[in-house]
Design a protein around this motif. Structure first.
Motif, PDB file in Angstrom:
ATOM      1  N   TRP A  24      -1.409  23.687   6.327  1.00 40.56           N
ATOM      2  CA  TRP A  24      -1.026  24.435   7.531  1.00 40.56           C
ATOM      3  C   TRP A  24      -0.478  23.501   8.617  1.00 40.56           C
ATOM      4  N   LEU A  25       0.436  22.625   8.212  1.00 39.39           N
ATOM      5  CA  LEU A  25       0.928  21.578   9.111  1.00 39.39           C
ATOM      6  C   LEU A  25       1.988  22.108  10.083  1.00 39.39           C
ATOM      7  N   TYR A  26       1.912  21.648  11.307  1.00 36.04           N
ATOM      8  CA  TYR A  26       2.938  21.965  12.308  1.00 36.04           C
ATOM      9  C   TYR A  26       3.203  20.728  13.150  1.00 36.04           C
ATOM     10  N   GLY A  27       4.452  20.572  13.606  1.00 37.26           N
ATOM     11  CA  GLY A  27       4.814  19.405  14.399  1.00 37.26           C
ATOM     12  C   GLY A  27       6.189  19.574  15.000  1.00 37.26           C
ATOM     13  N   ASP A  28       6.943  18.478  15.053  1.00 33.73           N
ATOM     14  CA  ASP A  28       8.289  18.495  15.623  1.00 33.73           C
ATOM     15  C   ASP A  28       9.259  18.912  14.531  1.00 33.73           C
ATOM     16  N   GLY A  29       9.587  20.191  14.502  1.00 36.16           N
ATOM     17  CA  GLY A  29      10.457  20.726  13.460  1.00 36.16           C
ATOM     18  C   GLY A  29      10.170  22.199  13.246  1.00 36.16           C
ATOM     19  N   LYS A  30      10.743  22.755  12.204  1.00 35.33           N
ATOM     20  CA  LYS A  30      10.533  24.168  11.896  1.00 35.33           C
ATOM     21  C   LYS A  30       9.117  24.375  11.372  1.00 35.33           C
ATOM     22  N   ASN A  31       8.374  25.300  11.984  1.00 40.07           N
ATOM     23  CA  ASN A  31       7.011  25.550  11.541  1.00 40.07           C
ATOM     24  C   ASN A  31       6.539  26.929  11.982  1.00 40.07           C
ATOM     25  N   PHE A  32       5.353  27.315  11.532  1.00 42.25           N
ATOM     26  CA  PHE A  32       4.799  28.634  11.805  1.00 42.25           C
ATOM     27  C   PHE A  32       4.631  28.879  13.302  1.00 42.25           C
TER      28      PHE A  32
ATOM     29  N   GLY B  16      -7.541  29.064   6.472  1.00 42.56           N
ATOM     30  CA  GLY B  16      -7.268  27.640   6.349  1.00 42.56           C
ATOM     31  C   GLY B  16      -7.475  26.949   7.680  1.00 42.56           C
ATOM     32  N   THR B  17      -6.935  25.752   7.805  1.00 49.48           N
ATOM     33  CA  THR B  17      -7.095  24.987   9.039  1.00 49.48           C
ATOM     34  C   THR B  17      -5.744  24.515   9.554  1.00 49.48           C
ATOM     35  N   PRO B  18      -5.259  25.090  10.643  1.00 54.65           N
ATOM     36  CA  PRO B  18      -4.020  24.587  11.244  1.00 54.65           C
ATOM     37  C   PRO B  18      -4.187  23.108  11.592  1.00 54.65           C
ATOM     38  N   THR B  19      -3.211  22.301  11.220  1.00 51.76           N
ATOM     39  CA  THR B  19      -3.305  20.856  11.406  1.00 51.76           C
ATOM     40  C   THR B  19      -2.036  20.323  12.048  1.00 51.76           C
ATOM     41  N   SER B  20      -2.182  19.625  13.151  1.00 48.18           N
ATOM     42  CA  SER B  20      -1.011  19.076  13.834  1.00 48.18           C
ATOM     43  C   SER B  20      -0.555  17.803  13.132  1.00 48.18           C
ATOM     44  N   ALA B  21       0.771  17.636  13.071  1.00 52.55           N
ATOM     45  CA  ALA B  21       1.332  16.425  12.469  1.00 52.55           C
ATOM     46  C   ALA B  21       0.859  15.187  13.223  1.00 52.55           C
ATOM     47  N   GLU B  22       0.628  15.334  14.519  1.00 54.75           N
ATOM     48  CA  GLU B  22       0.134  14.206  15.318  1.00 54.75           C
ATOM     49  C   GLU B  22      -1.237  13.759  14.835  1.00 54.75           C
ATOM     50  N   GLU B  23      -2.124  14.713  14.599  1.00 50.49           N
ATOM     51  CA  GLU B  23      -3.463  14.373  14.110  1.00 50.49           C
ATOM     52  C   GLU B  23      -3.402  13.742  12.717  1.00 50.49           C
ATOM     53  N   LEU B  24      -2.534  14.281  11.863  1.00 46.89           N
ATOM     54  CA  LEU B  24      -2.407  13.728  10.515  1.00 46.89           C
ATOM     55  C   LEU B  24      -1.826  12.318  10.561  1.00 46.89           C
ATOM     56  N   ALA B  25      -0.843  12.106  11.428  1.00 42.29           N
ATOM     57  CA  ALA B  25      -0.233  10.772  11.564  1.00 42.29           C
ATOM     58  C   ALA B  25      -1.267   9.746  12.018  1.00 42.29           C
TER      59      ALA B  25
ATOM     60  N   LYS C   6       0.857  -1.174   0.000  1.00 39.25           N
ATOM     61  CA  LYS C   6       0.000   0.000   0.000  1.00 39.25           C
ATOM     62  C   LYS C   6       0.904   1.238   0.000  1.00 39.25           C
ATOM     63  N   LEU C   7       0.458   2.303  -0.652  1.00 41.38           N
ATOM     64  CA  LEU C   7       1.217   3.550  -0.681  1.00 41.38           C
ATOM     65  C   LEU C   7       0.372   4.677  -0.105  1.00 41.38           C
ATOM     66  N   VAL C   8       0.940   5.355   0.883  1.00 43.38           N
ATOM     67  CA  VAL C   8       0.321   6.581   1.401  1.00 43.38           C
ATOM     68  C   VAL C   8       1.167   7.745   0.911  1.00 43.38           C
ATOM     69  N   HIS C   9       0.572   8.620   0.148  1.00 43.87           N
ATOM     70  CA  HIS C   9       1.286   9.790  -0.382  1.00 43.87           C
ATOM     71  C   HIS C   9       0.645  11.062   0.156  1.00 43.87           C
ATOM     72  N   VAL C  10       1.455  11.921   0.748  1.00 42.37           N
ATOM     73  CA  VAL C  10       0.935  13.141   1.367  1.00 42.37           C
ATOM     74  C   VAL C  10       1.025  14.305   0.383  1.00 42.37           C
ATOM     75  N   SER C  11      -0.100  14.975   0.184  1.00 43.42           N
ATOM     76  CA  SER C  11      -0.155  16.109  -0.733  1.00 43.42           C
ATOM     77  C   SER C  11      -0.644  17.357   0.013  1.00 43.42           C
ATOM     78  N   THR C  12      -1.123  18.348  -0.713  1.00 42.89           N
ATOM     79  CA  THR C  12      -1.287  19.684  -0.148  1.00 42.89           C
ATOM     80  C   THR C  12      -2.485  20.439  -0.710  1.00 42.89           C
ATOM     81  N   ASP C  13      -2.934  21.426   0.042  1.00 43.65           N
ATOM     82  CA  ASP C  13      -3.983  22.334  -0.418  1.00 43.65           C
ATOM     83  C   ASP C  13      -3.538  23.167  -1.624  1.00 43.65           C
ATOM     84  N   TYR C  14      -2.226  23.281  -1.840  1.00 47.60           N
ATOM     85  CA  TYR C  14      -1.712  24.094  -2.947  1.00 47.60           C
ATOM     86  C   TYR C  14      -2.079  23.532  -4.315  1.00 47.60           C
TER      87      TYR C  14
END
Length: 292
Positions: free
Chosen positions: A158-166, A188-197, A103-111
């Motif tokens: 609008w992703l933020y997590g462990d690393g450089k972010n807004f 937009g909607t700020p989204t935590s990397a934890e929630e996305l994971a 299976k492949l999970v590919h992460v894309s963007t609102d852009y």
């Protein structure tokens, strides 16, 4: 125990995926990134031979692609590298996933959208990227559709997590500034990397393939988001609400930013009962965790 290849493991989402699956005895993670390190295999996803060699060696049940070129402004003049990482890389991973039955999970963007919407974008809406970043990410999606057999394309924003972010940028500015100017006309909607994971780990445990939007619930603008960050963190820094035009007059940017980035997790809601946390709750948890 099933093996999962994680590309871009040192990024915000890659780290969140590792944290989410750290204690799951069903899976063994094979972490990869551009640079080799402790517990990390060096992998250039733009090299089809290297990708195929690793896939044949590991025989993964799933590949989670967290690797991407995300420096939006640099890509306007670095087009070839943008296409290599954001389009050719996913193509290579898609081919490898098909060849080894993963299976492949590919992460894309609102852009991938034009950013001029008036209602939340759903997965069936027409795309129309305005930046090189958006165009190359859309090309990556199309390659995944073309070459992978079992795939999940997950668009986030609008992703933020462990690393450089807004969030961290604003907190750092609050240490040295009495006031900051932040745009108020980009939503937009700020989204935590934890929630996305969490959502990604839920999805790849299913056969519910396709294109999904994956953001926290609710929406806001950058200025109000900053005020929420400062309120939770107990910062006294004032937030000046400015228009994009006012901001660009003092801070020129090469790539256009979408004015409207709200994604509706329509497919998740149509096909499952999975729900993301509200963005207010997610940022509150993130800041609590940040402070230990």
């Amino acid at each position: 125990m099933e093996k999962i290849i994680v590309t871009g493991c040192n990024g915000q989402l890659g780290r969140a995926i590792n944290k989410e699956l750290a204690n799951d005895s069903r899976y063994e993670l094979v972490n990869t990134d551009v640079f080799e390190g402790e517990g990390i295999t060096s992998l250039d996803i733009t090299n089809i031979d290297a990708v195929m060699e690793l896939a044949k060696k590991v025989k993964p049940a799933a590949i989670i692609n967290c690797a991407a070129y995300t420096a939006v402004d640099k890509q306007e003049s670095d087009i070839d590298l943008s296409y290599k990482i954001n389009a050719i890389g996913p193509r290579n991973l898609a081919i490898a996933s098909r060849e080894c039955g993963a299976k492949l999970v590919h992460v894309s963007t609102d852009y991938v959208f034009d950013g001029n919407g008036t209602r939340p974008y759903i997965e069936f809406d027409k795309t129309g990227p305005a930046s090189v970043y958006g165009k190359t990410k859309l090309a990556g999606e199309e390659f995944v559709r073309q070459f992978a057999e079992k795939f999940f394309i997950v668009r986030t924003a609008w992703l933020y997590g462990d690393g450089k972010n807004f969030v961290k940028t604003m907190l750092n500015l609050s240490e040295t500034h009495d006031e900051v100017s932040v745009v108020m006309d980009q939503v937009g909607t700020p989204t935590s990397a934890e929630e996305l994971a969490k959502a990604i780990c839920y999805l790849f445990g299913t056969d519910n393939y396709g294109v999904f939007h994956g953001t926290c619930e609710g929406s806001t603008n950058w200025a109000d988001f900053t005020e929420e960050i400062f309120k939770i963190a107990g910062k006294k820094t004032r937030v000046n609400h400015v228009t994009t035009a006012e901001y660009l007059a003092k801070n020129p940017q090469a790539a256009p930013r979408p004015a409207y980035s709200i994604l509706e997790n329509y497919m998740l809601k149509l096909t499952s009962d999975y729900m993301f946390a509200d963005w207010h709750d997610a940022i509150a948890k993130y800041l609590r965790d940040l402070n230990g």
